[in-house]
Write an enzyme that holds these catalytic residues in place. Structure first.
Site, mmCIF file in Angstrom:
data_model
loop_
_atom_site.group_PDB
_atom_site.id
_atom_site.type_symbol
_atom_site.label_atom_id
_atom_site.label_comp_id
_atom_site.label_asym_id
_atom_site.label_seq_id
_atom_site.Cartn_x
_atom_site.Cartn_y
_atom_site.Cartn_z
ATOM 1 N NE ARG A 169 -0.651 13.605 0.488
ATOM 2 C CZ ARG A 169 -0.316 12.297 0.959
ATOM 3 N NH1 ARG A 169 0.544 12.169 1.984
ATOM 4 N NH2 ARG A 169 -0.539 11.019 0.497
ATOM 5 C CG HIS A 225 5.622 9.294 1.877
ATOM 6 N ND1 HIS A 225 5.412 10.188 2.795
ATOM 7 C CD2 HIS A 225 4.498 8.315 1.964
ATOM 8 C CE1 HIS A 225 4.179 10.129 3.256
ATOM 9 N NE2 HIS A 225 3.626 9.217 2.844
ATOM 10 C CD GLN A 245 3.875 5.512 5.786
ATOM 11 O OE1 GLN A 245 2.747 6.334 5.735
ATOM 12 N NE2 GLN A 245 3.607 4.664 6.912
ATOM 13 C CG ASP A 284 2.581 2.233 -2.056
ATOM 14 O OD1 ASP A 284 1.355 2.559 -1.793
ATOM 15 O OD2 ASP A 284 3.213 3.520 -2.646
ATOM 16 C CB CYS A 325 2.566 3.681 3.117
ATOM 17 S SG CYS A 325 2.080 3.506 1.198
ATOM 18 N NE ARG A 360 3.116 9.738 7.979
ATOM 19 C CZ ARG A 360 2.372 9.864 7.122
ATOM 20 N NH1 ARG A 360 1.682 9.165 6.319
ATOM 21 N NH2 ARG A 360 2.434 11.329 6.562
#
Length: 306
Positions: free
Chosen positions: A105, A132, A135, A220, A260, A288
């Site tokens: 990450r 990402h 996700q 987001d 997310c 996830r």
């Protein structure tokens, strides 16, 4: 099997991604009930390299390894030679001798690609400044669980043309659905990513127009990690782009809302949107775990048919 990496959704074929979604649903519904009897990651170690903070990513990956009999190591730049300037390629080669798979990450997607290029074990992008993809596995899994096949359906992205938006664009390509990207002027996603998606993606600047008859709406935060100093300017620029219950009313009656997380209530969403039954963000967050179990299993073992 040759080493496979998962840096974007384009690293797997549409057919492989379809397998992963179905496998994740199987793992969630059937294998979870079996408990520790299914331990495909026994004696396997996942190295988790975090340059950005995390809640869902760390917990889901660490739990995934524990549930399936493996082990996860948390590594931060403060605790490793990466933080003291060791070349990315050297760290990749060293960890390849010691662990079975690596999750990163980070900020720089180019740095992630450099790491993967030197790694002889699979590398997973757990978020970079550009993409990402993990996700999106959870998002498409959630959409599929609740509404069946996503092929030919319409999703709407409202907000910044950021890493999440880029992965939604790639998802439209790979899962064959229509995506309307709705953002303020000056916050569009990268042009080459848009162009590569062809006619599957439409760019708009009016949220009220974008959500009409949509199957799914997602957003987001307006300022991502590393953009905190832009918060005030972004709040002004994104005026009118808040997702509210009233905005969702223009979508289809059975439309879903995804986010997310973490969400900033009162900014990109209304204060009460996550309490609306159309918002399925807690299921999305939980998925996830299952999607990443399926992903790690695939990268380590290939396809599994039980």
């Amino acid at each position: 099997m040759a080493t496979r990496h998962f840096l974007t959704l384009l690293d797997l074929s549409p057919e492989e991604l379809h397998y992963l979604i179905q496998r994740a649903i199987t793992i969630k519904n059937r294998l979870r009930a079996q408990g520790p009897t299914y331990a495909p990651f026994s004696n396997r170690t996942l190295a988790m390299i975090f340059e950005k903070s995390s809640t869902r990513t760390r917990v889901s990956f660490e739990t995934a390894m524990a549930h399936f009999g493996g082990h996860a190591l948390f590594l931060s730049p403060r605790d490793t030679q990466l933080g003291r300037g060791e070349p990315i390629e050297d760290t990749a080669r060293v960890l390849s001798e010691m662990v079975d798979i690596v999750m990163i990450r980070t900020f720089s997607h180019a740095g992630l690609e450099t790491y993967a290029g030197a790694s002889s074990v699979p590398v997973i992008n757990a978020l970079s400044d550009d993409y990402h993809p993990c996700q999106l596995l959870a998002d498409v899994m959630t959409w599929t669980e609740l509404r069946g096949s996503v092929r030919g359906r319409t999703a709407v992205w409202i907000g910044d043309g950021n890493n999440m938006c880029h992965s939604w664009i790639n998802a439209a390509r790979q899962f064959d659905f229509q995506l309307r990207v709705c953002c303020p002027e000056g916050y569009e996603p990268r042009q080459e990513i848009l162009e590569a998606a062809g006619d599957r993606v439409t760019l708009l600047h009016d949220p009220a127009q974008a959500v009409v008859d949509a199957d799914l709406v997602t957003t987001d935060v307006w300022a991502s990690m590393g953009q905190e100093e832009e918060q005030a300017r972004r709040e002004a620029d994104f005026t009118g782009f808040q997702v509210t219950e009233a905005l969702l009313d223009s979508a289809k009656a059975d439309a879903l809302f995804l986010h997310c997380l973490p969400a900033h209530r009162g900014e990109e969403i209304s204060e009460t949107l996550l309490d609306d039954p159309r918002a399925v963000v807690w299921q999305e967050a939980g998925n996830r775990l299952h999607a990443q179990k399926a992903l790690i299993e695939f990268l380590l073992l290939g396809r599994v048919d039980h």
